[in-house]
Write a protein that holds these residues in place. Structure first.
Motif: not given
Ligand SMILES: [Cu+2]
Length: 178
Positions: A93-99
């Motif tokens: 999967e394509l992921h991102t990081h969020t805060m």
């Protein structure tokens, strides 16, 4: 392997062979880096160039991993990375990081955009290719294929180089460019 017939009979020949092997190694390691970078580190697909795909070696028997790379867009039109797949994992999967509230979380995204004339970096702490359900731990020095599908440019398979567990970027000669 048995060592019954070890060395004594052909020490001179063995020594000559070793010298030749060392010489060959020296010649090839001097010549190879550039060829390797062209073949593995940078691949073009239309206006896009995919650079330096890498991953970290798995810690123990971890079932998840991530792959990182840069995509440069030399064209004027925007493009998007919309699909990723790799045989090393059951799901990719394509992921991102969020805060949120001081906690970093990963989140699936539908696409990573690559604006015309710019580049996008998938790197630790940001967008990444998530490998879920690794079929075997990723080992340093290994490579695996990763197929990227873009909205406009189409599909390309790149070779991901596995670095050490502590790697922070693509391994080896990459920073030696002049
Ligand atoms: Cu992730």
């Amino acid at each position: 392997m048995t060592r019954r017939n070890s060395g004594h009979r052909v020490p001179a020949l063995a020594r000559v062979c070793t010298v030749i092997a060392v010489l060959l190694l020296a010649i090839f390691s001097a010549a190879a880096p550039h060829a390797q970078q062209q073949g593995v580190d940078k691949q073009k697909l239309g206006a896009l160039t995919v650079e330096a795909p890498w991953a970290r070696a798995s810690a123990g028997a971890a079932k998840a991993g991530a792959a990182y790379l840069r995509i440069a867009n030399a064209g004027t039109e925007d493009d998007r990375l919309v699909q990723v797949s790799a045989p090393v994992a059951e799901r990719v999967e394509l992921h991102t990081h969020t805060m949120s509230d001081g906690v970093t979380r990963m989140r699936k995204v539908d696409a990573v955009s690559i604006p015309g004339g710019k580049s996008a970096a998938l790197k630790p702490g940001g967008h990444h290719v998530m490998l879920i359900g690794l079929r075997a731990p990723l080992k340093k020095g290994e490579t695996f294929p990763l197929t990227l599908t873009f909205d406009k440019a189409g599909t390309i398979t790149v070779t991901v180089a596995v670095g050490s567990i502590a790697a922070r970027g693509p391994a080896m000669k990459h920073h030696d460019h002049k």
